[in-house]
Design an enzyme around this catalytic site. Structure first.
Site, PDB file in Angstrom:
ATOM      1  N   TRP A 297       0.839  -1.202   0.000  1.00 14.30           N
ATOM      2  CA  TRP A 297       0.000   0.000   0.000  1.00 14.30           C
ATOM      3  C   TRP A 297       0.875   1.254   0.000  1.00 14.30           C
ATOM      4  O   TRP A 297       0.541   2.253  -0.635  1.00 14.30           O
ATOM      5  CB  TRP A 297      -0.906  -0.009   1.222  1.00 14.30           C
ATOM      6  CG  TRP A 297      -1.765   1.204   1.374  1.00 14.30           C
ATOM      7  CD1 TRP A 297      -3.011   1.408   0.832  1.00 14.30           C
ATOM      8  CD2 TRP A 297      -1.472   2.395   2.118  1.00 14.30           C
ATOM      9  NE1 TRP A 297      -3.492   2.638   1.199  1.00 14.30           N
ATOM     10  CE2 TRP A 297      -2.567   3.265   1.983  1.00 14.30           C
ATOM     11  CE3 TRP A 297      -0.373   2.793   2.887  1.00 14.30           C
ATOM     12  CZ2 TRP A 297      -2.597   4.517   2.603  1.00 14.30           C
ATOM     13  CZ3 TRP A 297      -0.406   4.038   3.497  1.00 14.30           C
ATOM     14  CH2 TRP A 297      -1.509   4.880   3.345  1.00 14.30           C
ATOM     15  N   HIS A 298       2.012   1.190   0.685  1.00 18.36           N
ATOM     16  CA  HIS A 298       2.917   2.334   0.714  1.00 18.36           C
ATOM     17  C   HIS A 298       3.631   2.511  -0.624  1.00 18.36           C
ATOM     18  O   HIS A 298       3.765   3.621  -1.123  1.00 18.36           O
ATOM     19  CB  HIS A 298       3.966   2.158   1.820  1.00 18.36           C
ATOM     20  CG  HIS A 298       3.412   2.268   3.210  1.00 18.36           C
ATOM     21  ND1 HIS A 298       2.815   1.207   3.856  1.00 18.36           N
ATOM     22  CD2 HIS A 298       3.364   3.320   4.069  1.00 18.36           C
ATOM     23  CE1 HIS A 298       2.428   1.605   5.065  1.00 18.36           C
ATOM     24  NE2 HIS A 298       2.746   2.875   5.211  1.00 18.36           N
ATOM     25  N   GLU A 299       4.090   1.391  -1.177  1.00 19.24           N
ATOM     26  CA  GLU A 299       4.862   1.465  -2.430  1.00 19.24           C
ATOM     27  C   GLU A 299       4.990   0.069  -3.021  1.00 19.24           C
ATOM     28  O   GLU A 299       5.291  -0.885  -2.289  1.00 19.24           O
ATOM     29  CB  GLU A 299       6.252   2.050  -2.147  1.00 19.24           C
ATOM     30  CG  GLU A 299       7.140   2.196  -3.363  1.00 19.24           C
ATOM     31  CD  GLU A 299       8.525   2.710  -2.983  1.00 19.24           C
ATOM     32  OE1 GLU A 299       9.504   1.949  -3.083  1.00 19.24           O
ATOM     33  OE2 GLU A 299       8.619   3.890  -2.567  1.00 19.24           O
TER      34      GLU A 299
END
Length: 375
Positions: A297-299
């Site tokens: 979700w972050h990267e």
């Protein structure tokens, strides 16, 4: 910082208009505030948000073929999330797809809406309520990932409350304090100067302090923005969930994820952990899957796969030792266990950020080897 200042300024103007108009017009003021903010900052982000929201709403309103339209909306949202996270660059066409502002948050809100609508929990939602939920300015740029059911209840019982308004102003100021003074000045500027004072041969303390700096700054920036979001919501007469609750006081890594980015942790628990655990009957697999999604979700990158896996494995190991050892301790031993648990958890989190603070995976492993004394 410029985006934050514009966000708060537009929010303040919107709040003033919001309380000046009739109650039935307030949702339209909320939507207009977000439209103005995105128009000033990034029109492309506004188009993506508006298009995905309207398409998702009407797809899920179809009476027949419910499974098909849910699958279609789920695939569409997941595809958009992946394509913008990976990034698309077509040299010949001079086209670059950068990540739209706040997309990670509002796409997860849309996925929540799709799943809950499919379950039949949100069938009575009208377009006005849905668009007000999707365009609620306080949570647009950095969360938390609010749920439609909880948010709708707050919208129905909102009233002008001077005490809540005052508390909201305090939270906004506290958020600015975390971001600017504690994060930017003390942790980034002053601590960087202190770290540079060490000699090159003192590599362990330098790398340890750099990982600590990255961890502390990540918390202060995220928590500061969340404070501003919570405070700005209070100005609208709406209480939203807290996203951070003193995570560095966690007694174990499981407890840490109940305190750090709580809305994202809860989202992964409800929509990743529970389905995987129910289907596979393997708790460890559900934990790993949840933490992988949380990391990605972050990267979408190898370093965040490693970071998510690191935390997933840590939670699995902690659950095993707690099951066979921790629960059998006496009250006195439990107090000592909790103290050591806090120290171990804090350093587990600090060391985990070695995976994401460097662009190179090999450099991340080199730092980890230094930190554990193997380099």
């Amino acid at each position: 910082m410029q985006v934050l200042l514009i966000y708060v300024l537009i929010g303040a103007i919107t709040v003033g208009i919001y309380w000046a108009v009739k109650e039935e017009l307030q949702p339209f003021v909320v939507i207009a505030g977000s439209v103005v903010f995105f128009s000033l900052h990034d029109v492309f982000s506004l188009l993506i948000l508006a298009t995905t929201s309207i398409i998702t709403f009407y797809l899920l309103r179809r009476g027949s073929g419910r499974n098909f339209y849910f699958s279609l909306s789920f695939i569409l949202l997941s595809f958009l999330f992946i394509i913008f996270k990976v990034g698309v660059t077509i040299e010949e066409g001079s086209f670059s797809a950068s990540l739209p502002l706040g997309m990670s948050f509002y796409l997860f809100r849309l996925l929540h809406y799709a799943i809950e609508s499919f379950k039949g929990n949100l069938r009575n939602t009208d377009l006005k309520s849905f668009m007000t939920f999707m365009f609620f300015l306080p949570v647009m740029i950095i969360g938390p990932i609010i749920r439609l059911g909880d948010w709708s209840k707050e919208m129905k019982r909102r009233r002008w409350n001077p005490e809540l308004f005052s508390n909201g102003m305090e939270r906004i100021l506290f958020g600015f304090l975390k971001i600017t003074f504690l994060g930017n000045f003390l942790v980034n500027a002053k601590l960087s100067t202190f770290i540079r004072s060490f000699e090159d041969e003192q590599s362990w303390i330098v790398n340890y302090l750099e990982c600590f700096q990255y961890t502390a700054n990540s918390y202060l920036q995220f928590a500061g923005y969340s404070d501003i979001a919570v405070g700005l919501s209070m100005l609208f007469g709406i209480r939203i969930m807290e996203n951070f609750r003193f995570p560095f006081l966690a007694t174990d890594i499981n407890d840490f994820w109940k305190r750090w980015h709580i809305s994202l942790s809860n989202w992964c628990r409800d929509y990743i952990f529970m389905p995987v655990a129910s289907f596979s009957r393997l708790t460890w697999l559900a934990i790993i899957a949840s933490m992988l999604v949380l990391g990605l979700w972050h990267e979408l990158s190898v370093r965040y796969i490693l970071w998510g896996s690191f935390h997933g494995v840590g939670i699995v190991i902690w659950n095993l030792q707690d099951k066979y050892f921790g629960r059998k301790l006496s009250d006195g031993a439990m107090k000592i266990y909790s103290i050591f648990g806090r120290i171990i958890t804090l350093h587990f989190v600090i060391f985990s950020f070695a995976f994401v603070k460097e662009e190179s995976v090999s450099e991340s492993f080199r730092i980890l080897l230094i930190l554990v004394g193997l380099d």
